[in-house]
Scaffold this active site. Sequence first.
Site, PDB file in Angstrom:
ATOM      1  CD  GLU A 256      -2.911  -1.172   0.478  1.00  0.00           C
ATOM      2  OE1 GLU A 256      -3.209  -0.115  -0.093  1.00  0.00           O
ATOM      3  OE2 GLU A 256      -3.498  -2.247   0.275  1.00  0.00           O
ATOM      4  CB  CYS A 295      -2.182   6.863   1.844  1.00  0.00           C
ATOM      5  SG  CYS A 295      -3.397   5.930   2.784  1.00  0.00           S
TER       6      CYS A 295
HETATM    7  P1  NAP Z   1       8.413   4.894   4.633  1.00  0.00           P
HETATM    8  O1  NAP Z   1       9.523   5.810   4.930  1.00  0.00           O
HETATM    9  O2  NAP Z   1       8.435   4.143   3.364  1.00  0.00           O
HETATM   10  O3  NAP Z   1       8.344   3.902   5.881  1.00  0.00           O
HETATM   11  C1  NAP Z   1       7.303   2.965   6.005  1.00  0.00           C
HETATM   12  C2  NAP Z   1       7.746   1.838   6.894  1.00  0.00           C
HETATM   13  O4  NAP Z   1       8.790   1.106   6.248  1.00  0.00           O
HETATM   14  C3  NAP Z   1       8.308   2.256   8.243  1.00  0.00           C
HETATM   15  O5  NAP Z   1       7.846   1.350   9.219  1.00  0.00           O
HETATM   16  C4  NAP Z   1       9.799   2.128   8.053  1.00  0.00           C
HETATM   17  O6  NAP Z   1      10.489   1.891   9.248  1.00  0.00           O
HETATM   18  C5  NAP Z   1       9.857   0.912   7.169  1.00  0.00           C
HETATM   19  N1  NAP Z   1      11.092   0.748   6.428  1.00  0.00           N
HETATM   20  C6  NAP Z   1      11.847   1.707   5.862  1.00  0.00           C
HETATM   21  N2  NAP Z   1      12.906   1.146   5.238  1.00  0.00           N
HETATM   22  C7  NAP Z   1      12.796  -0.194   5.420  1.00  0.00           C
HETATM   23  C8  NAP Z   1      13.599  -1.312   5.033  1.00  0.00           C
HETATM   24  N3  NAP Z   1      14.693  -1.161   4.305  1.00  0.00           N
HETATM   25  N4  NAP Z   1      13.198  -2.548   5.408  1.00  0.00           N
HETATM   26  C9  NAP Z   1      12.066  -2.717   6.144  1.00  0.00           C
HETATM   27  N5  NAP Z   1      11.284  -1.695   6.542  1.00  0.00           N
HETATM   28  C10 NAP Z   1      11.644  -0.450   6.181  1.00  0.00           C
HETATM   29  O7  NAP Z   1       7.012   5.651   4.638  1.00  0.00           O
HETATM   30  P2  NAP Z   1       6.440   6.685   5.697  1.00  0.00           P
HETATM   31  O8  NAP Z   1       7.207   7.957   5.545  1.00  0.00           O
HETATM   32  O9  NAP Z   1       6.333   6.070   7.043  1.00  0.00           O
HETATM   33  O10 NAP Z   1       4.949   6.873   5.164  1.00  0.00           O
HETATM   34  C11 NAP Z   1       4.556   7.849   4.224  1.00  0.00           C
HETATM   35  C12 NAP Z   1       4.206   7.206   2.911  1.00  0.00           C
HETATM   36  O11 NAP Z   1       3.332   6.119   3.134  1.00  0.00           O
HETATM   37  C13 NAP Z   1       3.458   8.154   1.996  1.00  0.00           C
HETATM   38  O12 NAP Z   1       4.039   8.083   0.737  1.00  0.00           O
HETATM   39  C14 NAP Z   1       2.042   7.612   1.971  1.00  0.00           C
HETATM   40  O13 NAP Z   1       1.351   7.814   0.767  1.00  0.00           O
HETATM   41  C15 NAP Z   1       2.248   6.176   2.217  1.00  0.00           C
HETATM   42  N6  NAP Z   1       1.067   5.612   2.858  1.00  0.00           N
HETATM   43  C16 NAP Z   1       0.291   4.755   2.150  1.00  0.00           C
HETATM   44  C17 NAP Z   1      -0.830   4.207   2.729  1.00  0.00           C
HETATM   45  C18 NAP Z   1      -1.704   3.250   1.973  1.00  0.00           C
HETATM   46  O14 NAP Z   1      -2.539   2.610   2.611  1.00  0.00           O
HETATM   47  N7  NAP Z   1      -1.554   3.116   0.687  1.00  0.00           N
HETATM   48  C19 NAP Z   1      -1.165   4.518   4.051  1.00  0.00           C
HETATM   49  C20 NAP Z   1      -0.347   5.393   4.744  1.00  0.00           C
HETATM   50  C21 NAP Z   1       0.779   5.938   4.131  1.00  0.00           C
HETATM   51  P3  NAP Z   1      11.286   3.066  10.030  1.00  0.00           P
HETATM   52  O15 NAP Z   1      10.274   4.072  10.396  1.00  0.00           O
HETATM   53  O16 NAP Z   1      11.868   2.352  11.182  1.00  0.00           O
HETATM   54  O17 NAP Z   1      12.291   3.593   9.057  1.00  0.00           O
END
Ligand code: NAP
Length: 522
Positions: A256, A295
Site C-alpha cells: 500500500e 494516503c
Molecule cells: P516509509 O519511509 O516508506 O516507511 C514505512 C515503513 O517502512 C516504516 O515502518 C519504516 O520503518 C519501514 N522501512 C523503511 N525502510 C525499510 C527497510 N529497508 N526494510 C524494512 N522496513 C523499512 O514511509 P512513511 O514515511 O512512514 O509513510 C509515508 C508514505 O506512506 C506516503 O508516501 C504515503 O502515501 C504512504 N502511505 C500509504 C498508505 C496506503 O494505505 N496506501 C497509508 C499510509 C501511508 P522506520 O520508520 O523504522 O524507518
Amino acid sequence: MRTLESYTCGRWTAGTSNPASLHNATTGEAMATASSHGVDLGAAVRFARERGGPALRAMTFAQRGELLRKMSDAIVTHRDELLGLAMQNGGNTRSDAKFDVDGASGTLAAYADHCKTLGDGRFLVDGEPVSLGRSSRLSGQHVAVPRHGVAVQVNAFNFPAWGMAEKAACSLAAGMPFLAKPATATALVAWRIMQVWVEQGVLPEGVGQFIAGGAGDLLDHLGPQDVLAFTGSSDTAVKLRGHRRVLEKGVHVNVEADSLNVAVAGPDLQRGTATYDLFINNVVKEMTQKAGQKCTAIRRVFVSADGLESVREDLLDRLSTQKVGDPQRDDVTVGPLATAQQKRDVLAGMQKLMKNAKVILGGPDKLELLGADPAKGYFVMPTLLEAPEADRADEVHAHEVFGPLATLLVYRDAAHAAALAARGEGGLVASVYSDDKAFSTEVFLGLAPHHGRVCVGSEKVAGQFIPPGTVMPMLVHGGPGRAGGGEELGGTRGMMLYTQRTAVQAFGPWLEALAAMGKRVG
Ligand code: NAP
C-alpha cells in the site's frame, strides 16, 4: 523519557544500541527512544510460526472474532491515554487522533463481527464446486487455508494505531499470527496499544509480536509461507519487493503506497446545491484532516472552466478559516506534520509543484500559528495551488506532497478528467461529485481501472456521504500502480492475502464433506 521495547518471543526487550528519538511534533522535544538492535528477529519469526500459527489455526472463525473483540475493547478502555499520545507524538488534533485510534478499535470490532458471521469453520471455501468429469463424481473446488507462516506487517508513520489494527485484524481473522513493525518516528501509540494487549493477556502466545525501531535483518528470516504486508512510500516498497530473500523464497507481498487522489467536480455543480457543498466540504476535510498526512487525501482537484471561479473562491474562504497551531488547543483545526523530515519533504515537494502551479493560499513562506513556536514544531499552512494548464502540469501529476496541500486543475470533459486522473499512474481513491448521471457514469468508468475505490457523490447521498479519505473495513483499500497494487480490508477479501487458495480435485461427496468443515464465501 520512555524507552520503547520490542515484544517478541513472549517478552519485552529493549534494543542494545543506536536508539532513534521520537519527538513531540509541536515542540520538537524528544519524548522516547526506540531501538531493535540486539533483538533476535529470527527467533520472533520462528516463535510466530511455531506457537502463534498453530494456536490460531485451532480456533474457529468465531473464536478468532472473540480475540479481535478483546483487542478492540482494550483500545477503547485506554482511548483517552492513546489520544493524548497521538496528539503529542503525531501532532494530531484530538479529532485527528480519534480518526486513528477509533479507526483501530472500529476496524477490529468490524472484523470481530465478520468472524462471528463466518462461524465455526477454520478455513474458507471459495465459490461453488464444479463438475470435472461426465458426472458430479469427479468435482473441483477452491479452498483458502491459512498460511503456515508469520504475517510481517510494516506500517507508515501516519496511522500508528489504525495501520497496526487493520492489518492484524485481517491476518488474525484468516488464521495467521502477526509481527507488527510501526514506523519508528510515531511508534508511541502503537507500542502502548501492544503493551495494553499484553497487560490484559488478550493475545495467546506467539499470536502477536511487535518491533520497536528499525526492521534490522527481519526480511532475511522470511520464508515461503510468510506474508509481508507493507504500507509506506513507493521508494521503500521497491526495496522490500526487491529484497533478495523475499524474491528467492517467493514471500507473498502486499504493498500500500503513494497516491495522487483526485476529486472531480461535475460541470453541473452549482453553488447552493447539496452536491456542491458536499464537494467543497470533502476537499477541505481531506486537505486538512491529519494535516493532509493521509494516503487517501485529495491532492488534485478537477473543475470545469465554468466552475473554477466559484470553487477557487469557496475553497479559499473555507481554508482561510482553518486554525493552525498547538493541537492540544480546542480551537486548532490543523496540527503540525509528524516529523521534521516530513516538513522538509513537504516544503521540497511544494517547490516542485510550484513549477507548474501558482500559490492561491498558504505556500512555503507563510506561518501563522496559535500557541506554537514556528521554530520548534513541524508546521505547514494549508496550501492551495492552481495549475493553469492541466495537461502540462507534469510535476502535479507526478509528486505526492504528503501535507495539507492540493492543486486545482481545469478539465474539458469526462474523458479528459479521467485521462488527467490516470496520469497519477494508479491511485487509492477518486471521488466524483455530480447530479448528471451520464457524466458521473462516464467519469467513473474512466477512473475505475486506475483506482482501488471510487466515491460518487450526488444530491441523493449528500446527507450521509462518507468522505473519500475514510477507509472502511467493508470496502477494499488499495490501488494499482503507484498505489502499490495491493488490496486490504473489504471483509473476507482482506483475509485472502493471508491464505493459500488451493484447487482441489476429488470425489464429489469427499469434497462436500471437506467444504462442510469450512465456510463457503463468494
Ligand atoms: P516509509 O519511509 O516508506 O516507511 C514505512 C515503513 O517502512 C516504516 O515502518 C519504516 O520503518 C519501514 N522501512 C523503511 N525502510 C525499510 C527497510 N529497508 N526494510 C524494512 N522496513 C523499512 O514511509 P512513511 O514515511 O512512514 O509513510 C509515508 C508514505 O506512506 C506516503 O508516501 C504515503 O502515501 C504512504 N502511505 C500509504 C498508505 C496506503 O494505505 N496506501 C497509508 C499510509 C501511508 P522506520 O520508520 O523504522 O524507518
